[in-house]
Design a protein around this motif. Structure first.
Motif, PDB file in Angstrom:
ATOM      1  N   MET A   1       0.838  -1.193   0.000  1.00 50.55           N
ATOM      2  CA  MET A   1       0.000   0.000   0.000  1.00 50.55           C
ATOM      3  C   MET A   1       0.877   1.249   0.000  1.00 50.55           C
ATOM      4  N   ASP A   2       0.390   2.298  -0.705  1.00 49.28           N
ATOM      5  CA  ASP A   2       1.092   3.574  -0.741  1.00 49.28           C
ATOM      6  C   ASP A   2       1.309   4.079   0.681  1.00 49.28           C
ATOM      7  N   ASP A   3       2.528   4.495   0.982  1.00 51.54           N
ATOM      8  CA  ASP A   3       2.849   4.957   2.331  1.00 51.54           C
ATOM      9  C   ASP A   3       2.033   6.170   2.733  1.00 51.54           C
ATOM     10  N   ARG A   4       1.572   6.951   1.747  1.00 54.16           N
ATOM     11  CA  ARG A   4       0.775   8.143   2.065  1.00 54.16           C
ATOM     12  C   ARG A   4      -0.549   7.777   2.721  1.00 54.16           C
ATOM     13  N   TYR A   5      -1.033   6.555   2.438  1.00 59.27           N
ATOM     14  CA  TYR A   5      -2.319   6.124   2.960  1.00 59.27           C
ATOM     15  C   TYR A   5      -2.203   5.282   4.227  1.00 59.27           C
ATOM     16  N   MET A   6      -1.000   5.140   4.734  1.00 59.29           N
ATOM     17  CA  MET A   6      -0.803   4.451   6.008  1.00 59.29           C
ATOM     18  C   MET A   6      -0.965   5.452   7.146  1.00 59.29           C
ATOM     19  N   SER A   7      -1.653   5.056   8.194  1.00 56.34           N
ATOM     20  CA  SER A   7      -1.854   5.955   9.330  1.00 56.34           C
ATOM     21  C   SER A   7      -0.528   6.306   9.983  1.00 56.34           C
ATOM     22  N   LYS A   8      -0.362   7.573  10.281  1.00 61.01           N
ATOM     23  CA  LYS A   8       0.840   8.044  10.970  1.00 61.01           C
ATOM     24  C   LYS A   8       0.621   8.090  12.473  1.00 61.01           C
ATOM     25  N   LEU A   9      -0.521   7.589  12.911  1.00 64.48           N
ATOM     26  CA  LEU A   9      -0.895   7.618  14.329  1.00 64.48           C
ATOM     27  C   LEU A   9      -0.796   6.215  14.911  1.00 64.48           C
ATOM     28  N   SER A  10      -0.877   6.138  16.213  1.00 63.46           N
ATOM     29  CA  SER A  10      -0.854   4.831  16.871  1.00 63.46           C
ATOM     30  C   SER A  10      -2.213   4.154  16.717  1.00 63.46           C
ATOM     31  N   PRO A  11      -2.262   2.815  16.772  1.00 62.03           N
ATOM     32  CA  PRO A  11      -3.553   2.113  16.673  1.00 62.03           C
ATOM     33  C   PRO A  11      -4.550   2.569  17.735  1.00 62.03           C
ATOM     34  N   THR A  12      -4.061   2.925  18.926  1.00 60.97           N
ATOM     35  CA  THR A  12      -4.961   3.379  19.990  1.00 60.97           C
ATOM     36  C   THR A  12      -5.639   4.691  19.619  1.00 60.97           C
ATOM     37  N   ILE A  13      -4.856   5.631  19.085  1.00 59.19           N
ATOM     38  CA  ILE A  13      -5.430   6.913  18.668  1.00 59.19           C
ATOM     39  C   ILE A  13      -6.411   6.707  17.522  1.00 59.19           C
ATOM     40  N   ASP A  14      -6.056   5.825  16.581  1.00 54.39           N
ATOM     41  CA  ASP A  14      -6.963   5.531  15.467  1.00 54.39           C
ATOM     42  C   ASP A  14      -8.291   4.969  15.982  1.00 54.39           C
ATOM     43  N   PHE A  15      -8.217   4.079  16.956  1.00 54.50           N
ATOM     44  CA  PHE A  15      -9.442   3.472  17.496  1.00 54.50           C
ATOM     45  C   PHE A  15     -10.343   4.533  18.111  1.00 54.50           C
ATOM     46  N   TRP A  16      -9.778   5.413  18.935  1.00 59.48           N
ATOM     47  CA  TRP A  16     -10.589   6.445  19.592  1.00 59.48           C
ATOM     48  C   TRP A  16     -11.096   7.474  18.588  1.00 59.48           C
ATOM     49  N   ALA A  17     -10.297   7.747  17.557  1.00 63.03           N
ATOM     50  CA  ALA A  17     -10.758   8.652  16.501  1.00 63.03           C
ATOM     51  C   ALA A  17     -11.947   8.037  15.762  1.00 63.03           C
ATOM     52  N   GLY A  18     -11.868   6.727  15.478  1.00 61.73           N
ATOM     53  CA  GLY A  18     -12.977   6.049  14.825  1.00 61.73           C
ATOM     54  C   GLY A  18     -14.227   6.036  15.683  1.00 61.73           C
ATOM     55  N   LEU A  19     -14.066   5.809  16.977  1.00 64.18           N
ATOM     56  CA  LEU A  19     -15.214   5.804  17.892  1.00 64.18           C
ATOM     57  C   LEU A  19     -15.844   7.186  17.966  1.00 64.18           C
ATOM     58  N   TYR A  20     -15.000   8.213  18.014  1.00 66.85           N
ATOM     59  CA  TYR A  20     -15.497   9.595  18.024  1.00 66.85           C
ATOM     60  C   TYR A  20     -16.322   9.870  16.770  1.00 66.85           C
ATOM     61  N   LEU A  21     -15.831   9.421  15.614  1.00 67.48           N
ATOM     62  CA  LEU A  21     -16.543   9.655  14.361  1.00 67.48           C
ATOM     63  C   LEU A  21     -17.859   8.892  14.304  1.00 67.48           C
ATOM     64  N   VAL A  22     -17.911   7.727  14.923  1.00 69.99           N
ATOM     65  CA  VAL A  22     -19.172   6.975  14.992  1.00 69.99           C
ATOM     66  C   VAL A  22     -20.220   7.790  15.750  1.00 69.99           C
ATOM     67  N   ILE A  23     -19.821   8.348  16.885  1.00 70.04           N
ATOM     68  CA  ILE A  23     -20.739   9.161  17.687  1.00 70.04           C
ATOM     69  C   ILE A  23     -21.189  10.390  16.911  1.00 70.04           C
ATOM     70  N   ILE A  24     -20.232  11.069  16.266  1.00 67.66           N
ATOM     71  CA  ILE A  24     -20.558  12.260  15.481  1.00 67.66           C
ATOM     72  C   ILE A  24     -21.520  11.915  14.349  1.00 67.66           C
ATOM     73  N   ALA A  25     -21.269  10.776  13.674  1.00 70.51           N
ATOM     74  CA  ALA A  25     -22.129  10.368  12.561  1.00 70.51           C
ATOM     75  C   ALA A  25     -23.552  10.098  13.027  1.00 70.51           C
ATOM     76  N   VAL A  26     -23.697   9.375  14.130  1.00 69.30           N
ATOM     77  CA  VAL A  26     -25.035   9.046  14.644  1.00 69.30           C
ATOM     78  C   VAL A  26     -25.783  10.313  15.055  1.00 69.30           C
ATOM     79  N   LEU A  27     -25.113  11.197  15.800  1.00 69.78           N
ATOM     80  CA  LEU A  27     -25.751  12.442  16.229  1.00 69.78           C
ATOM     81  C   LEU A  27     -26.123  13.306  15.028  1.00 69.78           C
ATOM     82  N   SER A  28     -25.251  13.345  14.020  1.00 66.99           N
ATOM     83  CA  SER A  28     -25.515  14.155  12.827  1.00 66.99           C
ATOM     84  C   SER A  28     -26.733  13.643  12.078  1.00 66.99           C
TER      85      SER A  28
END
Length: 361
Positions: A1-28
């Motif tokens: 995979m292109d390195d530009r599309y690899m996350s530069k964050l830790s898996p933990t931060i990615d998980f919490w970012a994804g959870l945050y977006l789930v909440i935002i999506a549902v509320l929206s």
């Protein structure tokens, strides 16, 4: 995979970012659905300027449905999903909905400025046809800017943290093509609309200040309504600006410091992006605060989802018995087992379907 599309964050931060977006999506989705349902219930009574609020709800729910699922999947995947094709799609959708939102807010400010302080019978009036044409023009304008990178002027690319795509801000200064696109886009689709929003609401505040000093006793009710509508528009605009300003600041930093991208922590570039996405939640809840009927519509929508899913799985005989027990509830089941608050969710005898009978609380 292109390195530009690899996350530069830790898996933990990615998980919490994804959870945050789930909440935002549902509320929206639920918040903006409540606004749209409320508007649909009183479609014949909607005033022309209110169509702009409806358009804002459409852009917010469109962004939540077309973009957030891809962001959520990428965050949980710890890498961007779909490569170049999905990146182009994401950038295209982001451009369309963000420009539509800010232009709608700018037009809303102009309309409120022209209407505020004018007597209801002799002041400036906006017809629904006129506002509808303006809204169509906004969508065409946003669509045109979104297509430019696909036609060769400017480009889309991944964000520095690797889990989202937008305009390739780092291309500024690398070529005349990118520089002219980004600068023109910034002026016509960011700075000018923001200036219109700021100056129109300063003008509204001044007009209201002067009007309330000389208001007659029989105009108090009109003045209160005017103040309420204006405060709602101001709150929505301020919320949008606050949500997007950090993202704009970081994007412009990227423009003029493209060689120093490695100096900025990817987490710092992620936060403004997540904060900007929360703007799709602010608008409906601000609207709900100023229109209590919409708040009741939101609660009714929640009950409707639960109620329809509950009764949709029940046999007709059980639904009939259940209906006799919940006649006073929001989801009424009549004697033939048809849930008339769930349009098309339970088949009626003869192939016909129940009709929606939602009412504003």
């Amino acid at each position: 995979m292109d390195d530009r599309y690899m996350s530069k964050l830790s898996p933990t931060i990615d998980f919490w970012a994804g959870l945050y977006l789930v909440i935002i999506a549902v509320l929206s989705v639920f918040g903006n659905m409540a606004v749209l349902i409320s508007a649909a219930r009183r479609i014949s009574l909607l005033k022309a300027p209110e169509l702009l609020t409806v358009n804002l709800a459409i852009t917010d729910i469109g962004m939540a449905l077309s973009m957030y699922p891809l962001s959520i999947a990428s965050a949980f995947n710890h890498a961007w999903v779909g490569g170049d094709i999905s990146c182009l799609y994401y950038g295209l959708m982001g451009m369309i909905f963000s420009i539509t939102s800010i232009m709608t807010l700018a037009v809303m400010g102009l309309v409120r400025y022209l209407v505020t302080g004018s007597p209801p019978k002799t002041g400036i009036k906006f017809h629904r046809r006129t506002v509808s044409i303006v809204i169509s023009g906004i969508w065409l304008y946003a669509g045109l800017w979104a297509l430019f990178p696909l036609l060769g002027w400017g480009s889309y690319g991944p964000e520095p943290f690797g889990l989202a795509c937008s305009v390739d801000w780092t291309g500024y200064g690398k070529s005349l093509n990118h520089s002219t696109f980004i600068m023109t886009l910034s002026i016509l689709c960011t700075f000018l609309p923001c200036l219109v929003i700021v100056f129109t609401y300063f003008g509204i505040a001044w007009k209201l200040h002067r009007a309330y000093q000389s208001i007659h006793s029989n105009d108090f009710q009109y003045g209160n309504i005017e103040k309420k509508i204006t405060l709602m528009a101001v709150s929505i605009s301020i919320g949008f600006l606050i949500a997007w300003i950090p993202y704009v600041v970081v994007s412009f930093w990227s423009m003029f410091h493209s060689e120093d991208q490695g100096l900025m922590n990817p987490f710092i570039t992620l936060l403004p992006c997540l904060f900007a996405k929360s703007s799709t939640v602010y608008n409906p809840f601000i609207y709900l605060i100023f229109r209590r009927s919409s708040w009741h519509e939101l609660l009714r929508l929640q009950r409707l989802v639960f109620c329809c899913s509950h009764h949709g799985s029940m046999p007709a005989e059980e639904a009939k018995v259940e209906g006799e027990m919940v006649k006073a509830s929001d989801c009424t089941i009549f004697g033939d087992g048809i849930d008339t608050t769930c349009e098309g969710s339970i088949g009626a005898p003869g192939g016909q379907r129940g009709a929606a009978t939602m009412t504003v609380g």
